[in-house]
Design a protein around this motif. Structure first.
Motif, PDB file in Angstrom:
ATOM      1  N   THR A  19     -10.062  -0.471  -6.514  1.00 44.73           N
ATOM      2  CA  THR A  19      -9.257   0.044  -5.413  1.00 44.73           C
ATOM      3  C   THR A  19      -8.040  -0.821  -5.136  1.00 44.73           C
ATOM      4  O   THR A  19      -8.133  -2.047  -5.103  1.00 44.73           O
ATOM      5  N   VAL A  20      -6.922  -0.150  -4.906  1.00 44.05           N
ATOM      6  CA  VAL A  20      -5.710  -0.796  -4.422  1.00 44.05           C
ATOM      7  C   VAL A  20      -5.613  -0.436  -2.946  1.00 44.05           C
ATOM      8  O   VAL A  20      -5.617   0.740  -2.574  1.00 44.05           O
ATOM      9  N   THR A  51      -8.400   2.762  -9.992  1.00 43.12           N
ATOM     10  CA  THR A  51      -8.954   4.107  -9.878  1.00 43.12           C
ATOM     11  C   THR A  51      -8.725   4.739  -8.508  1.00 43.12           C
ATOM     12  O   THR A  51      -8.760   5.962  -8.378  1.00 43.12           O
ATOM     13  N   ASP A  52      -8.544   3.909  -7.479  1.00 42.48           N
ATOM     14  CA  ASP A  52      -8.421   4.407  -6.117  1.00 42.48           C
ATOM     15  C   ASP A  52      -7.251   3.737  -5.410  1.00 42.48           C
ATOM     16  O   ASP A  52      -6.972   2.560  -5.645  1.00 42.48           O
ATOM     17  N   THR A  72      -6.356  11.619 -11.542  1.00 45.47           N
ATOM     18  CA  THR A  72      -7.286  10.570 -11.957  1.00 45.47           C
ATOM     19  C   THR A  72      -7.228   9.356 -11.042  1.00 45.47           C
ATOM     20  O   THR A  72      -8.098   8.515 -11.099  1.00 45.47           O
ATOM     21  N   LEU A  73      -6.209   9.264 -10.214  1.00 45.95           N
ATOM     22  CA  LEU A  73      -6.124   8.203  -9.218  1.00 45.95           C
ATOM     23  C   LEU A  73      -6.492   8.843  -7.879  1.00 45.95           C
ATOM     24  O   LEU A  73      -5.793   9.725  -7.389  1.00 45.95           O
ATOM     25  N   GLN A  74      -7.598   8.429  -7.311  1.00 40.31           N
ATOM     26  CA  GLN A  74      -8.048   8.994  -6.039  1.00 40.31           C
ATOM     27  C   GLN A  74      -7.264   8.341  -4.909  1.00 40.31           C
ATOM     28  O   GLN A  74      -7.251   7.123  -4.791  1.00 40.31           O
ATOM     29  N   THR A  90     -12.950  -5.343  -0.088  1.00 34.94           N
ATOM     30  CA  THR A  90     -13.432  -4.509  -1.195  1.00 34.94           C
ATOM     31  C   THR A  90     -12.331  -4.146  -2.189  1.00 34.94           C
ATOM     32  O   THR A  90     -12.624  -3.586  -3.240  1.00 34.94           O
ATOM     33  N   ALA A  91     -11.099  -4.482  -1.876  1.00 38.00           N
ATOM     34  CA  ALA A  91      -9.981  -4.133  -2.754  1.00 38.00           C
ATOM     35  C   ALA A  91      -9.943  -5.015  -3.997  1.00 38.00           C
ATOM     36  O   ALA A  91     -10.307  -6.188  -3.956  1.00 38.00           O
ATOM     37  N   SER A  92      -9.481  -4.428  -5.079  1.00 37.01           N
ATOM     38  CA  SER A  92      -9.225  -5.189  -6.311  1.00 37.01           C
ATOM     39  C   SER A  92      -7.809  -5.745  -6.313  1.00 37.01           C
ATOM     40  O   SER A  92      -7.510  -6.715  -7.002  1.00 37.01           O
ATOM     41  N   LEU A  93      -6.926  -5.088  -5.566  1.00 38.71           N
ATOM     42  CA  LEU A  93      -5.524  -5.491  -5.429  1.00 38.71           C
ATOM     43  C   LEU A  93      -5.078  -5.066  -4.044  1.00 38.71           C
ATOM     44  O   LEU A  93      -5.427  -3.973  -3.592  1.00 38.71           O
ATOM     45  N   VAL A  94      -4.303  -5.926  -3.375  1.00 37.50           N
ATOM     46  CA  VAL A  94      -3.721  -5.578  -2.084  1.00 37.50           C
ATOM     47  C   VAL A  94      -2.209  -5.541  -2.242  1.00 37.50           C
ATOM     48  O   VAL A  94      -1.613  -6.435  -2.845  1.00 37.50           O
ATOM     49  N   ILE A  95      -1.610  -4.480  -1.696  1.00 33.47           N
ATOM     50  CA  ILE A  95      -0.155  -4.373  -1.604  1.00 33.47           C
ATOM     51  C   ILE A  95       0.140  -4.353  -0.111  1.00 33.47           C
ATOM     52  O   ILE A  95      -0.369  -3.504   0.618  1.00 33.47           O
ATOM     53  N   SER A  96       0.948  -5.312   0.347  1.00 35.09           N
ATOM     54  CA  SER A  96       1.117  -5.502   1.782  1.00 35.09           C
ATOM     55  C   SER A  96       2.578  -5.658   2.173  1.00 35.09           C
ATOM     56  O   SER A  96       3.400  -6.094   1.371  1.00 35.09           O
TER      57      SER A  96
END
Length: 183
Positions: A19-20, A51-52, A72-74, A90-96
């Motif tokens: 998840t992003v 994926t998300d 394919t990207l939820q 829970t994120a794999s990557l954060v964009i802030s």
């Protein structure tokens, strides 16, 4: 004999969810929300294996699409939440956005971070913080128009973990100055 159930849903179920999480804080930062909703950024995220996409859109008026073009990207979004700590955890990557609270909370969690500078702010001191931390390789820094390129070029292996400073020496000096006992 042919399988009667499609294989694609099984493949998605077996695939690790990555998840992003995007946060703009309490502000309006529609240009960031529009950027992550763009086909270019969604394609870059898919290519990196995400994926998300979960977008916290704050006071913005732009409403992102719930599904990417190729489905394919939820994608999901919300305006506000009492706490976004679980989303960050829970994120794999954060964009802030470049708010110091969001930046340091993400770095303390040890999450990869892309900080997007809001160029519409009058006194944009936040960009100085983001650029300094990017120079120290704690995060990646982008602008809404360069977010896709930043995602494509990012190598998470180059990030250096952020280690918070020790505040004890400062506390000791303040306590001495105020005449409080020092341990």
């Amino acid at each position: 004999m042919l399988e009667s159930t499609p294989r694609y849903p099984k493949l998605m179920a077996d695939r690790e969810r990555r998840t992003v999480f995007v946060t703009v804080g309490t502000t309006c930062f529609d240009s960031l929300v529009m950027a992550v909703d763009s086909p270019e950024v969604k394609k870059a995220l898919l290519q990196k294996g995400y994926t998300d996409l979960l977008i916290q859109m704050g006071r913005g008026t732009y409403v992102p699409a719930k599904v990417s073009g190729d489905a394919t990207l939820q994608v999901d979004h919300f305006m506000f939440s009492p706490s976004i700590a679980d989303n960050m955890r829970t994120a794999s990557l954060v964009i802030s956005h470049a708010g110091s609270g969001s930046i340091f909370e993400t770095l303390r969690l040890g999450k990869p971070l892309i900080v997007v500078v809001n160029e519409d702010l009058m006194d944009n001191h936040q960009s100085e913080l983001a650029e300094e931390l990017a120079e120290r390789k704690h995060l990646f820094c982008a602008h809404p128009q360069t977010l896709g390129e930043t995602i494509q070029a990012m190598d998470l292996g180059t990030l250096v973990p952020y280690v918070p400073g020790d505040a004890e020496p400062v506390v000791t000096v303040i306590n001495k100055f105020l005449g409080f006992p020092v341990d």
